[in-house]
Write a protein that holds these residues in place. Structure first.
Motif, mmCIF file in Angstrom:
data_model
loop_
_atom_site.group_PDB
_atom_site.id
_atom_site.type_symbol
_atom_site.label_atom_id
_atom_site.label_comp_id
_atom_site.label_asym_id
_atom_site.label_seq_id
_atom_site.Cartn_x
_atom_site.Cartn_y
_atom_site.Cartn_z
ATOM 1 N N CYS A 391 9.990 -3.139 2.595
ATOM 2 C CA CYS A 391 10.692 -1.873 2.357
ATOM 3 C C CYS A 391 9.709 -0.820 1.850
ATOM 4 C CB CYS A 391 11.803 -2.086 1.337
ATOM 5 S SG CYS A 391 12.644 -0.562 0.855
ATOM 6 N N LEU A 392 9.582 0.280 2.584
ATOM 7 C CA LEU A 392 8.600 1.292 2.174
ATOM 8 C C LEU A 392 9.075 2.085 0.961
ATOM 9 C CD1 LEU A 392 9.670 4.314 3.284
ATOM 10 C CD2 LEU A 392 8.913 3.376 5.454
ATOM 11 N N GLY A 393 10.363 2.004 0.635
ATOM 12 C CA GLY A 393 10.886 2.735 -0.510
ATOM 13 C C GLY A 393 11.020 1.910 -1.772
ATOM 14 N N GLN A 394 10.313 0.769 -1.857
ATOM 15 C CA GLN A 394 10.522 -0.102 -3.009
ATOM 16 C C GLN A 394 10.088 0.558 -4.316
ATOM 17 O OE1 GLN A 394 7.846 -3.670 -3.253
ATOM 18 N NE2 GLN A 394 7.250 -3.056 -1.202
ATOM 19 N N GLN A 395 9.003 1.327 -4.317
ATOM 20 C CA GLN A 395 8.583 2.007 -5.540
ATOM 21 C C GLN A 395 9.600 3.073 -5.946
ATOM 22 O OE1 GLN A 395 6.136 1.006 -7.487
ATOM 23 N NE2 GLN A 395 5.810 -0.639 -5.996
ATOM 24 N N PHE A 396 10.172 3.738 -4.969
ATOM 25 C CA PHE A 396 11.212 4.732 -5.234
ATOM 26 C C PHE A 396 12.421 4.045 -5.873
ATOM 27 C CE2 PHE A 396 14.798 7.426 -4.272
ATOM 28 C CZ PHE A 396 14.309 8.728 -4.361
ATOM 29 N N ALA A 397 12.844 2.920 -5.291
ATOM 30 C CA ALA A 397 14.015 2.202 -5.807
ATOM 31 C C ALA A 397 13.793 1.711 -7.231
ATOM 32 C CB ALA A 397 14.354 1.031 -4.888
ATOM 33 N N LEU A 398 12.611 1.163 -7.495
ATOM 34 C CA LEU A 398 12.317 0.663 -8.849
ATOM 35 C C LEU A 398 12.294 1.807 -9.851
ATOM 36 C CD1 LEU A 398 9.553 -1.950 -7.994
ATOM 37 C CD2 LEU A 398 11.871 -2.444 -8.804
ATOM 38 N N ARG A 399 11.717 2.928 -9.458
ATOM 39 C CA ARG A 399 11.620 4.050 -10.395
ATOM 40 C C ARG A 399 12.990 4.642 -10.682
ATOM 41 N NH1 ARG A 399 11.298 5.454 -14.490
ATOM 42 N NH2 ARG A 399 10.945 7.598 -15.146
ATOM 43 N N GLU A 400 13.836 4.793 -9.667
ATOM 44 C CA GLU A 400 15.141 5.392 -9.929
ATOM 45 C C GLU A 400 16.011 4.455 -10.777
ATOM 46 O OE1 GLU A 400 17.974 5.961 -6.698
ATOM 47 O OE2 GLU A 400 16.824 4.610 -5.423
ATOM 48 N N SER A 401 15.911 3.156 -10.542
ATOM 49 C CA SER A 401 16.680 2.207 -11.357
ATOM 50 C C SER A 401 16.239 2.264 -12.815
ATOM 51 C CB SER A 401 16.507 0.782 -10.806
ATOM 52 O OG SER A 401 16.982 0.680 -9.488
ATOM 53 N N THR A 402 14.924 2.276 -13.016
ATOM 54 C CA THR A 402 14.393 2.322 -14.374
ATOM 55 C C THR A 402 14.765 3.630 -15.063
ATOM 56 O OG1 THR A 402 12.544 0.921 -13.701
ATOM 57 C CG2 THR A 402 12.302 2.119 -15.766
ATOM 58 N N ALA A 403 14.678 4.743 -14.346
ATOM 59 C CA ALA A 403 15.004 6.051 -14.932
ATOM 60 C C ALA A 403 16.454 6.108 -15.392
ATOM 61 C CB ALA A 403 14.732 7.159 -13.913
ATOM 62 N N LEU A 404 17.364 5.582 -14.588
ATOM 63 C CA LEU A 404 18.767 5.608 -14.994
ATOM 64 C C LEU A 404 18.985 4.753 -16.237
ATOM 65 C CD1 LEU A 404 21.662 6.530 -14.375
ATOM 66 C CD2 LEU A 404 21.963 4.398 -13.104
ATOM 67 N N LEU A 405 18.392 3.569 -16.257
ATOM 68 C CA LEU A 405 18.582 2.679 -17.401
ATOM 69 C C LEU A 405 17.953 3.241 -18.666
ATOM 70 C CD1 LEU A 405 17.947 -0.662 -15.512
ATOM 71 C CD2 LEU A 405 20.150 0.173 -16.372
#
Length: 449
Positions: A391-405
């Motif tokens: 998945c080319l968006g894995q860094q995006f997904a990890l960052r958005e999850s962390t930011a929300l939490l």
């Protein structure tokens, strides 16, 4: 006489090749059919009885299950030209977007998008991700004041959709667009049950596809007219600008790429966050440990929160199964794989292998913060896949999850209580403090395994 499994080969051994693949006994498959089990239940039985590379038959041809880390690495990372991705089940929705594309078209589309999700590209989205997280935090605070009941999964989908929409268009997600894009989730949920024929399948979700197409058309037109959002131009502008260099980017392909990024950019993140809150309810100490790791905004707290996400993805990876097709004969982990064979790489089972992950069913974020607690073997951890089609968006997904939490965890405590009639799960989220008001979220369905 063995009834569960045997080592019966699927084909005679040929000179100069590997050993015959072990194959699950037909009785094992038949009992699974009789009990109408989930596919993962059958795969778990095959892995447990026969190991990290094994075969089973659901039809006339065998399917090979791959869960051993070395074999996973071989298939996905080392030899993606031998084990190829065929038509994607979501092609009805995403068309020829990068997720479904193959061959030279996939290489071209992947190359164009890759730079947008690494390094400098990711820094461009940092403020947009944070803004979406703040918007969600304000909404939760409002729910807490009014005691309003809401759907936890829908809240996570709204956040993730807002985040990817800001990245794509430069605009925050408005209510009207959110309402129209709810059709994306509707079509995704319907895909496994749609008729086999392409025309009949399209007819079954025609209204939802029309709404999605209308949103995509407006967004593409705005980007073509160079109408930047309040945060500046989005990723869609990059795709529109590419038309001059790549005439293959027709209006249809622009639509397909936009919808692909919408689907890939919010459904998996929303599901991961929903699972994470369910897990925190069962393991409340994990939240306390993450918040105690450092002050707000510190690298220590961010690392601890990222560990919550990583451990959730271990138990419930974004892609729990990755189908591949053998384009040529090969030897995999010492076994012969004939050209034309279908394979299922299963991160869900690799992540639950007790030889790789001690006490694998236990939620333990410290696997990702304490040295030596997680396996380092390639292929042992792949929540977003590995290799060129990861998945080319894995860094995006990890960052958005962390930011929300980072915004929600200090302010609200997940507390699942009695399940209301007609709901699969519920959650009370209260502001953290000595006199909490209650905020109840009701889930209308449990996340898919």
């Amino acid at each position: 006489m063995a009834t569960d499994a045997s080592s019966r080969p699927i084909a005679p051994r040929r000179a100069g090749t590997g050993r015959p693949l072990p194959q699950a006994d037909a009785g094992c498959v038949e009992r699974w059919r009789t009990h109408q089990g989930e596919l993962v239940d059958l795969l778990a039985q095959v892995r447990e009885r026969l190991g990290g590379v094994a075969s089973f038959r659901l039809g006339p041809q065998p399917t090979v299950l791959v869960t051993g880390p070395e074999a996973v690495q071989h298939v996905l990372a080392l030899h993606p030209d031998r084990y190829v991705k065929r038509s994607h089940r979501a092609r009805l929705l995403i068309g020829d977007g990068v997720l479904a594309a193959t061959g030279e078209a996939w290489k071209r589309q992947r190359r164009l998008l890759q730079s947008q999700f690494t390094g400098k590209g990711m820094r461009r989205y940092e403020e947009r991700i944070t803004a979406a997280a703040r918007t969600t935090a304000r909404r939760w605070a409002g729910h807490a004041r009014t005691g309003r009941t809401f759907d936890l999964g829908e809240e996570m989908r709204r956040f993730a959709l807002d985040t990817i929409w800001r990245a794509l268009t430069g605009h925050p997600l408005d209510d009207a667009t959110a309402h129209e894009l709810a059709s994306v989730a509707t079509v995704v949920a319907a895909l496994p049950t749609l008729p086999a024929g392409h025309v009949d399948a399209r007819d079954a979700v025609a209204d939802d596809l029309a709404r999605i197409d209308a949103v995509a058309r407006r967004a593409v037109d705005a980007a073509r007219d160079a109408e930047p959002g309040p945060d500046g131009p989005g990723l869609l502008q990059v795709l529109v600008d590419a038309v001059g260099e790549y005439p293959q980017y027709t209006d249809q392909l622009l639509r397909d790429e936009l919808v692909t990024l919408l689907v890939a950019g919010h459904e998996t993140t929303a599901t991961t966050l929903t699972w994470l809150y369910l897990l925190l309810d069962r393991h409340p100490a994990a939240r306390e440990e993450a918040l105690a790791a450092g002050r707000a905004g510190s690298p220590e707290r961010r690392e601890a929160i990222q560990a919550l996400v990583s451990e959730t993805l271990r138990l419930y990876p974004s892609a729990w199964i990755l189908p591949r097709h053998a384009a040529e004969d090969d030897v995999l982990a010492g076994y012969t794989v004939d050209a034309g064979t279908d394979l299922l790489v299963c991160p869900y089972l690799t992540h639950r292998d007790p030889e790789l992950w001690p006490d694998p069913e236990h939620f333990d974020p410290r696997r990702f913060t304490v040295p030596g607690r997680r396996p380092t073997r390639p292929g042992a951890y792949l929540p977003f896949g590995i290799g060129p089609r990861a998945c080319l968006g894995q860094q995006f997904a990890l960052r958005e999850s962390t930011a929300l939490l980072e915004h929600l965890l200090p302010a609200h405590v997940p507390d699942f209580r009695a399940v209301p009639t007609g709901a699969a799960y519920s959650i009370t989220v209260r502001p953290d403090g000595p006199t909490p008001a209650t905020l109840t979220a009701v889930g209308t369905g449990s996340p898919a395994r």
